[in-house]
Design a protein around this motif. Structure first.
Motif, short mmCIF file in Angstrom:
data_model
loop_
_atom_site.label_atom_id
_atom_site.label_comp_id
_atom_site.label_asym_id
_atom_site.label_seq_id
_atom_site.Cartn_x
_atom_site.Cartn_y
_atom_site.Cartn_z
N VAL A 111 1.15 -1.14 -0.11
CA VAL A 111 0.21 0.04 -0.06
C VAL A 111 0.83 1.24 -0.08
O VAL A 111 1.67 1.09 0.57
N SER A 112 0.39 2.01 -1.01
CA SER A 112 1.54 3.71 -0.58
C SER A 112 1.38 4.41 0.12
O SER A 112 0.22 4.26 1.54
N PRO A 113 2.75 4.45 1.24
CA PRO A 113 2.73 5.13 1.94
C PRO A 113 1.84 6.60 2.51
O PRO A 113 0.96 6.18 3.39
N VAL A 114 0.77 7.01 1.01
CA VAL A 114 0.50 7.85 1.27
C VAL A 114 -1.62 7.33 1.19
O VAL A 114 -2.38 8.21 2.10
N VAL A 115 -1.45 6.64 0.79
CA VAL A 115 -2.53 5.73 1.31
C VAL A 115 -2.74 5.09 2.60
O VAL A 115 -3.91 5.23 3.21
N SER A 116 -1.93 4.53 3.02
CA SER A 116 -1.90 4.17 4.64
C SER A 116 -2.00 5.88 5.22
O SER A 116 -3.03 5.36 6.77
N GLY B 58 -11.47 10.23 -10.46
CA GLY B 58 -10.80 8.90 -10.68
C GLY B 58 -9.91 8.80 -11.74
O GLY B 58 -8.65 8.14 -11.70
N PHE B 59 -11.21 9.16 -12.95
CA PHE B 59 -10.26 8.89 -14.10
C PHE B 59 -10.73 10.32 -15.25
O PHE B 59 -10.57 10.67 -16.00
N SER B 60 -10.57 11.39 -14.10
CA SER B 60 -10.98 12.88 -14.69
C SER B 60 -9.15 12.77 -15.58
O SER B 60 -8.18 11.88 -15.10
N PRO B 237 0.87 9.31 -5.93
CA PRO B 237 0.36 10.17 -4.41
C PRO B 237 0.06 11.58 -4.24
O PRO B 237 -0.10 12.05 -2.49
N LEU B 238 0.98 11.94 -4.61
CA LEU B 238 0.79 14.15 -4.34
C LEU B 238 -0.65 14.25 -4.51
O LEU B 238 -0.88 14.97 -4.15
N LEU B 239 -1.47 14.00 -6.23
CA LEU B 239 -2.24 14.29 -6.20
C LEU B 239 -3.47 13.75 -5.08
O LEU B 239 -4.35 14.57 -4.32
N ILE B 240 -3.34 12.55 -4.97
CA ILE B 240 -3.66 12.29 -3.26
C ILE B 240 -4.04 12.98 -2.32
O ILE B 240 -4.69 13.71 -1.83
N ALA B 254 -11.27 7.87 -4.40
CA ALA B 254 -11.19 7.66 -5.75
C ALA B 254 -9.85 7.52 -6.44
O ALA B 254 -9.51 6.10 -6.74
N ILE B 255 -8.84 8.31 -6.39
CA ILE B 255 -7.27 7.99 -6.78
C ILE B 255 -7.03 6.83 -6.31
O ILE B 255 -5.97 6.07 -6.62
N ALA B 256 -6.57 6.57 -4.74
CA ALA B 256 -5.86 6.21 -4.02
C ALA B 256 -7.03 4.33 -4.23
O ALA B 256 -5.84 3.20 -4.47
N MET B 257 -8.27 4.16 -4.69
CA MET B 257 -8.52 2.71 -4.83
C MET B 257 -8.05 2.39 -6.52
O MET B 257 -8.10 1.49 -6.31
N VAL B 258 -8.08 3.82 -6.58
CA VAL B 258 -7.47 3.62 -8.47
C VAL B 258 -5.75 2.75 -7.50
O VAL B 258 -5.86 1.62 -8.93
#
Lengths: 283, 283
Positions: A111-116, B58-60, B237-240, B254-258
């Motif tokens: 899992v990406s650290p950011v998602v964590s 998520g798909f923008s 990850p930066l976008l999240i 949404a981005i994390a999920m993709v």
């Protein structure tokens, strides 16, 4: 020793080819690994030892160091206890679903650290699932120390278990069964039989777990809120100083983390030597 | 001691050793609390926002550009690491040269060095005025604040995954097969291509996939060197993090999920490849 030690066996490259390959590999490592490491210390000491010491002795830097130590002191033992419990259950017993459990333990690595960090915000943040309930009861987790600890425990979750499971799997369970058949209870068996067998492996896992716990950036960055003097860990403090163009300060704090990394590598190498001696004696 | 060992194949009685209920129960509870419940928040949140809202963010266009950048640079870095990681592993296993132990320990530096420290060090090196950048700049090569810089950071992060995956397989590879190939008239290059390379390919692929998966989610070492320009050098990850800073939890989720689904796909492929390898070796 019956191993052949001829200088040139049919399956060996010429000396020229060897030198060429070694040079190429070392050049790559020097460029990608050594140079960044040297840059950290060089940039930190660019203006001499005085500004370096000022940056390290700064109260904000000091509270960041203290918070980092606190985070590691809480999250590493938690994962150590989990690692011991999980590897005992997994290696001493056979039960269905063991492979699934192993996969789930490894999950935080993929899992990406950011998602964590994000998942804890979704759970405990102001707009999160438990957010309203927590704020009604005056409990603060996100943008506070508990959130940083949770994110760190998540990130370092597999480290100790991952180190212990293969080791204990290899050692089997005969020693423990002998102890139990001689009348030892579970705790005595663990303390006097299992723990001495796995202590170096345990230390190895704890070492890696600690390095990651102290150095984690992405996950902690998301849940911390970057409040100076309160929720700022060392890696986050490096970022703040860097973004303020205080490069000497940023690299000074970074050099402490780099020193920690070097100490970790040295201890790790020493433990690996011990492991080799150990396994050599066993086989 | 080995002489006292009794066969355990008919003795698989889990009740002999105590503590299964306690350790298994604790492991499962802790795993659920720290990993499974927080991670399930991604699915709960995604399900709650509706398909259209999910797709919108998520798909923008911006998200797709970020995925392309993250996956593209991670793939490029994994390729570089596959080549040079194999070279480093080869040199470390096969050849003797002074300082080999230090070099071997140094390979793990990216595991031990906090990512933020690596990030600012690489930026200092590759910025137009930096140690390396000042020589590249006149040639018109810009590394920092471009996708090349991101790739450089991901090469740093991913290298040990390839080296440590390939090393043990290469060490276990019997010299006799190579010598047989040489005896049968194969040249060194031919032996490598036909005998050695196929044997280490699964391990190389494992290291490649691990480096790739880590690179896709990497944050700390990238954000300093990338420059973070939306649409150009903005990684997923930066976008999240950007979405979170705007309190757009749905967008972040949404981005994390993709990203996570793609990572799981990689993990799944990895396990499939490993089981094929195990079947081949176990036969």
């Amino acid at each position: 020793m019956t191993r052949k030690t001829r200088k040139v066996t049919p399956g060996t490259e010429s000396r020229t080819a060897q030198v060429l390959l070694i040079t190429l590999a070392l050049a790559f490592l020097a460029f990608f690994l050594m140079l960044p490491l040297i840059a950290v210390f060089s940039e930190a000491l660019k203006q001499g030892i005085g500004p370096f010491l000022d940056a390290v002795a700064n109260p904000d830097a000091f509270s960041a160091i203290r918070l980092t130590l606190i985070i590691a002191a809480i999250s590493v033992p938690l994962n150590m206890v989990f690692g011991l419990a999980a590897s005992w259950a997994i290696t001493k017993f056979s039960f269905p679903g063991k492979n699934l459990l192993l996969t789930l333990i490894d999950l935080p690595f993929s899992v990406s650290p950011v998602v964590s960090g994000l998942i804890f915000v979704l759970l405990f943040g102001a707009q999160g699932l438990l957010g309203p309930w927590l704020s009604a009861h005056g409990v603060k987790i996100i943008f506070a120390v508990p959130g940083i600890i949770l994110a760190t425990v998540f990130i370092t979750f597999p480290f100790v278990a991952r180190e212990l499971i293969p080791l204990m799997m290899e050692q089997g369970k005969e020693d423990e069964e002998a102890a139990v058949s001689l009348g030892a209870n579970g705790w005595q068996t663990f303390w006097h039989v299992t723990l001495p067998n796995i202590r170096w492996g345990l230390l190895y896992g704890v070492l890696l777990c600690n390095a990651r716990a102290m150095g984690e950036f992405g996950a902690v960055s998301v849940v911390s809120g970057h409040i100076r003097g309160e929720t700022n860990t060392m890696p986050l403090h490096v970022e703040i100083l860097y973004n303020e163009y205080d490069f000497v300060g940023a690299f000074a704090v970074a050099s402490l983390l780099a020193a920690l990394a070097l100490v970790t590598l040295v201890l790790k190498t020493v433990l690996e030597w011990r492991f080799d001696l150990h396994s050599g004696a066993r086989h | 001691m080995p002489s006292m060992t009794t066969r355990k194949t008919t003795w698989r009685a889990p009740s002999v050793l105590p503590g299964f209920g306690l350790t298994f129960g604790f492991s499962l509870a802790w795993l659920s609390l720290i990993v499974l419940i927080p991670l399930s928040m991604l699915f709960i949140k995604s399900a709650g926002m509706g398909w259209q809202a999910f797709v919108d963010v998520g798909f923008s266009e911006r998200a797709l550009t970020a995925y392309r950048l993250s996956f593209g640079t991670a793939l490029a870095a994994a390729f570089v690491n596959a080549v040079f990681g194999l070279l480093v592993a080869w040199v470390l296993v096969r050849y003797a040269f002074p300082g080999k132990r230090v070099i071997s320990a140094l390979v793990d530096l990216p595991f031990a060095l906090p990512t933020a420290v690596a990030g600012i060090a690489l930026t200092a090196l590759y910025a137009p005025s930096g140690w390396v950048g000042q020589y590249l700049d006149p040639l018109g090569i810009k590394v920092a604040f471009t996708p090349i810089g991101i790739t450089v950071a991901l090469v740093f992060i991913g290298l040990p995954f390839v080296v440590r995956s390939v090393e043990p397989v290469l060490a276990d590879l019997g010299k006799d097969v190579e010598e047989a190939a040489a005896t049968l008239g194969a040249g060194r290059a031919q032996t490598f291509a036909r005998v050695i390379f196929p044997a280490i390919l699964p391990a190389l692929f494992t290291g490649f996939a691990l480096a790739f998966a880590r690179g896709v989610g990497e944050y700390g070492s990238v954000i300093f060197i990338s420059g973070n320009m939306p649409g150009k050098t903005e990684i997923a990850p930066l976008l999240i993090v950007t979405q979170l800073e705007q309190y757009n939890y749905d967008g972040a989720t949404a981005i994390a999920m993709v990203m996570m689904l793609v990572s799981f796909a990689v993990l799944f492929t990895l396990n499939a490849v490993q089981s094929i390898r195990r079947r081949r070796l176990g036969a």
